[in-house]
Every structure is written in C-alpha cells, then in structure tokens.
Design an enzyme around this catalytic site. Structure first.
Site, PDB file in Angstrom:
ATOM      1  N   LYS A 173      -4.256  10.463   5.651  1.00 15.34           N
ATOM      2  CA  LYS A 173      -3.863   9.568   6.923  1.00 15.34           C
ATOM      3  C   LYS A 173      -2.838  10.334   7.787  1.00 15.34           C
ATOM      4  CE  LYS A 173      -4.027   6.223   3.358  1.00 15.34           C
ATOM      5  NZ  LYS A 173      -5.569   6.564   2.756  1.00 15.34           N
TER       6      LYS A 173
ATOM      7  N   ASP B 278      -0.061  17.179  20.159  1.00 13.56           N
ATOM      8  CA  ASP B 278       0.357  18.204  21.368  1.00 13.56           C
ATOM      9  C   ASP B 278       1.193  19.202  20.569  1.00 13.56           C
ATOM     10  OD1 ASP B 278      -0.800  16.855  23.179  1.00 13.56           O
ATOM     11  OD2 ASP B 278       0.993  15.699  23.835  1.00 13.56           O
TER      12      ASP B 278
ATOM     13  N   ASP C 207      17.287  10.606  -7.642  1.00 11.58           N
ATOM     14  CA  ASP C 207      18.620  10.602  -7.556  1.00 11.58           C
ATOM     15  C   ASP C 207      19.289  10.196  -5.898  1.00 11.58           C
ATOM     16  OD1 ASP C 207      18.797  11.553  -9.903  1.00 11.58           O
ATOM     17  OD2 ASP C 207      18.873  13.500  -9.796  1.00 11.58           O
TER      18      ASP C 207
ATOM     19  N   HIS D 113      -9.206  11.348   2.153  1.00  8.18           N
ATOM     20  CA  HIS D 113      -8.301  10.088   2.062  1.00  8.18           C
ATOM     21  C   HIS D 113      -7.098  10.264   2.748  1.00  8.18           C
ATOM     22  CE1 HIS D 113      -6.030   6.708  -0.436  1.00  8.18           C
ATOM     23  NE2 HIS D 113      -7.118   6.367   0.006  1.00  8.18           N
TER      24      HIS D 113
ATOM     25  N   LYS E  40       3.454   4.419  -0.931  1.00  8.36           N
ATOM     26  CA  LYS E  40       3.496   5.293  -1.946  1.00  8.36           C
ATOM     27  C   LYS E  40       4.640   5.997  -1.898  1.00  8.36           C
ATOM     28  CE  LYS E  40      -0.979   5.013  -1.274  1.00  8.36           C
ATOM     29  NZ  LYS E  40      -1.979   4.307  -0.040  1.00  8.36           N
TER      30      LYS E  40
ATOM     31  N   HIS F 188       0.881  -1.217   0.096  1.00 11.61           N
ATOM     32  CA  HIS F 188       0.012  -0.100   0.095  1.00 11.61           C
ATOM     33  C   HIS F 188       0.854   1.143   0.040  1.00 11.61           C
ATOM     34  CE1 HIS F 188      -3.514   2.674   1.904  1.00 11.61           C
ATOM     35  NE2 HIS F 188      -3.887   1.914   0.751  1.00 11.61           N
TER      36      HIS F 188
END
Length: 473
Positions: free
Chosen positions: A393, A398, A221, A391, A216, A214
């Site tokens: 996450k 704090d 370089d 979508h 991404k 899952h």
C-alpha cells in the site's frame, strides 16, 4: 408462515427507511436497497453488519467506539508531542496540517527511515532489532499466523522474557482466525501479555464483525518502530498458494516519529487488555534526533471524527502537479476518490496504478476490475503484477512525498478498519520508491484501453456483480 412474512415485511421496511434517511451516498444507498430486497432476511443482516454508518447513528455505535472517543477527549493533550514543522513548500504544509487536524499527529523531524521492499528483508531487520531490546517489545498485527516466522518469534521472545524484557502482543480476532488457542497459550505461558482486538462475543457479534484492526506495528523500547503492510505470516517469505509470495512494503523508523506510532499501539492495547494504560515516561521516552527525514503517522478508524486515510489519499491526488503513482492490492475507489482521479488525470497529472493480476478475493478482484475501463479512458496507466501477489500500500507524489502503510483504496479502509500509514516528507526516499515502482511496472502487464473495452460479456457481468457488492468490501 404468515408471521414470518409479516416480520420480513416489517424488517425490510425499517431497513429501507434507515437506508433512505441515513445513507450519505445515493449509489451506495441503491446497492444496499437492492441487497435488502433481493436477499430476504440475509440482506437485512448484511446491512446491519456492514452497511450502517455508526458515526452518524448513535443506537448502532459500538460501545468500544464510544469509549475510544472518550479516550481521545481525555488524553487529547497526550496523544502527540512536538511542534508542527513549518514547511516552506505550500502543498506539503497543507497536507501536513490536514493530517494533523484529522489524525492528531504532527509531522516529526529528524528520523532515520529505511524502506523494506520484501518479506525476507523486512523480517531479517525486525528480528535483528528485536534481539537488541532491553526494556519492552510491543507487537500489533492483523494476521498473526503459525509457521516458521511464528516459531522463530516465539524462541526469540522467550529469551527476551527470561532477561526481563516485557512483551505485549495484540492481534485482530478475524485476521488471525486460524491462530489456535494452544499457540496463544504458548506465548502466555512464557510471560507475554497477549490479547485479541475486538473478539467476537455473543451479543456483540453483529456490531464488531465489520470493524477490524488492520494495523501492523512493532515498537521496541519506545525508540525503534516498524509499520507498513507486512503481517506475521510465512506467505511473505515462502509461496504458500498459487498466489506465490506476498510482495509487500514495510518501514523501519528510528526517531521522534516512533512516539506517534507507539501512541497508536498504546491506545489499541489499552482497549484490548482493558487494564494497562502505558502513557508514561517508562514507555514514552523523550526521543532524540536520529536522521534528517520528516515523518507523519496517520491513524484512521471508525472512532475518529474524520476519515483520515481517505482524506490523505484524496489530498495527495489533488495536490499532485507532475505525477502520482499508486500501488495497492484492493483498488476499489469510492465516488470522491474517483472524482479526484478524474480531475488529476484531466489536469495533466501522470497517474500510474500498480495492482496484482492474481488476488486472494474473487469479489475484490472483479470489483476492482470494474473500474479499469473508465480509468484507462482517462489516460491512467494500469499495470498488473503478474508473478507474486502484490500486497503493498504505497503512494509516491512528485518526487517529494511517499506513503507506506496498511490502508487500502476501498470502503473498508476508509470507513471501517483501524489503519496506520506513515507519510514520508523526503525527496530522496520518494525518488527511491518511485524508481522501485517504475522497475516493478516494467516487469508487469500494461493494460490497453482499446483491448480492455472489448472484454467479453461474461467478464463484464462478473465485474458488474462484484461492483454491486463493493459497499461490503
């Protein structure tokens, strides 16, 4: 007929015995027992695919998972570089040490970090940086989908390959199921190395279906990195369905933390390609200071010794003293996560949860909704984003620590998926993310406990049925 009945009884008995002997949580065991008993044969197949804890039961372990563990052992001293930062703040030091031990990556100092709040901003900067590539471009995505962005990427990478820039692409076989062979061939024909991660083959189908990559990741370089929740798909820039534009958060990284992120890619690419191990100075250059932000990469997956994504989230909830704000599209907490939230809420920690009102999954949406009454009763504020599909996450705690990545609050991200988060130890970035979170909440629907608990029987039944299947999510 008699043979089928006997076979069913034997297989059901074996499945029940396995659930009783090897399942670690009573509630999850009960769900699986009911699924096996209610759905003849189908329930057994579902349990084999989605229910078996392959960390504990060697017979059902993926061959690739075993090989990945061996990779960890052989290259343990090459998985990360740098010395762990000595934080003066005890709770930050505790979190950093936990994730160093569970995920192998130390907190890297002196990074430049940009928080990218939407698809257009994300891809504008990604393409801008890709154009600057001189040696290589490495891309990894769960969803690699044809469309405007796909075509634009093809044109750019074709130009780079013509200028002797190496291109490597890996994608998840399930997440990118719509990707046609001729589209993949286009990239291969121009010289790009393109591989699916854990493709579905006859003989391994039942053991690979439930374990998806899952992540991404982009690394340019060995110096510039991107990670977060955004995939290569037009749904992030144009409304492709009634869900609207997918609203997501991504990160631009420049500095030593890119080394950790790149090592995650290198490991996945090695097993996808089965030929190239890129643990050399050509691909892992020594990185210099680029800013003043400390970043720790958290990589989790079924090949790890510890559920690092779940441990990260629970630890952040436990360490919070003032507030913890969570943005997630699939908030389906397990018992450990629920208990952490209960303790934090009852201790006076302000908890806000931002979730989508619309969802791409009926089962995930209603399973998530089934937890809301209890959370609202505890005083947790729940906001539903009403326009585009949330979508992101993201967690901020704090005003000191923020997390952006691919890991959801569900069984799949905790136990089955290969995920990557970036933990940012920086008060300014944490406060900026907090500010954006609050602004999003102002534009969202705040749920009321008294109103929510009066929802109708049909709604409660839908939630109960969906929650029953939550071990599959």
């Amino acid at each position: 007929m008699i043979v089928a009945i006997i076979l069913y009884c034997v297989l059901t008995l074996l499945a029940i015995l396995h659930i009783i002997l090897y399942s670690s949580r009573p509630t999850k065991s009960l769900s699986w027992l009911l699924i096996v008993l209610i759905f003849p044969f189908v329930g057994i197949v579902l349990y084999i695919v989605f229910g078996i804890n392959r960390r504990r039961f060697k017979f059902f372990k993926l061959k690739q998972t075993v090989r990945r563990r061996l990779y960890n052992e052989n290259f343990r001293d090459r998985l990360t570089q740098g010395q762990e930062i000595e934080f003066e703040n005890n709770k930050i030091a505790k979190l950093s040490k936990l994730l160093r031990n569970s995920s192998d990556f130390v907190t890297q100092p002196a990074n430049q970090v940009k928080v990218l709040q939407n698809g257009k901003e994300t891809f504008d900067i990604i393409f801008e940086e890709l154009k600057k590539a001189e040696k290589f471009i490495h891309l990894q995505y769960y969803i690699f989908e044809e469309g405007e962005l796909f075509d634009k990427l093809y044109v750019l990478l074709k130009e780079k390959l013509e200028n002797n820039v190496e291109v490597r692409i890996i994608y998840d076989a399930i997440g990118s199921y719509s990707l046609q062979k001729k589209a993949i061939k286009k990239f291969k024909d121009i010289g790009a190395n393109v591989y699916p991660i854990m493709p579905l083959h006859f003989g391994s189908f039942l053991f690979t279906l439930n374990y998806r990559n899952h992540r991404k990741i982009i690394v340019i370089d060995g110096k510039i990195g991107f990670t977060g929740g955004v995939n290569i798909s037009d749904k992030y820039i144009n409304p492709k369905s009634e869900l609207g534009i997918w609203d997501d958060t991504h990160l631009y990284l420049n500095g030593p933390a890119v080394d950790s992120l790149h090592r995650v890619f290198i490991k996945d690419y090695y097993f996808a390609s089965n030929q190239e191990l890129l643990l050399t100075k050509d691909y892992l250059p020594e990185l210099t200071e680029q800013g003043d932000v400390a970043v720790q990469i958290v990589a989790g997956g079924p090949d790890a010794d510890h559920p690092s994504i779940m441990q990260q989230y629970i630890s952040m909830i436990n360490l919070a003293e003032e507030y913890i704000y969570i943005s997630n599209p699939y908030f389906i907490p397990n018992n450990a996560m629920l208990e952490a939230l209960r303790i934090a809420a009852l201790s006076g920690v302000n908890i806000k949860l931002l979730v989508p009102k619309k969802s791409d999954s009926w089962l995930a949406k209603h399973s998530m909704l089934s937890f809301f009454e209890e959370l609202l009763f505890l005083g947790i504020e729940i906001y539903q984003q009403k326009d585009d599909f949330l979508h992101s996450k993201v967690i901020v705690m704090d005003g000191e620590i923020a997390s952006v990545g691919s890991g959801n609050f569900d069984h799949r991200s905790f136990e089955h998926n290969f995920e990557t988060n970036a933990l940012i130890y920086d008060s300014q970035i944490a406060e900026n993310i907090c500010h954006d979170f609050i602004e999003d909440c102002k534009e969202s629907i705040l749920l009321d406990y008294e109103t929510y608990k009066k929802r109708g029987l049909k709604r409660r039944l839908s939630e109960g049925i969906a929650r029953f299947f939550s071990p599959l999510l």
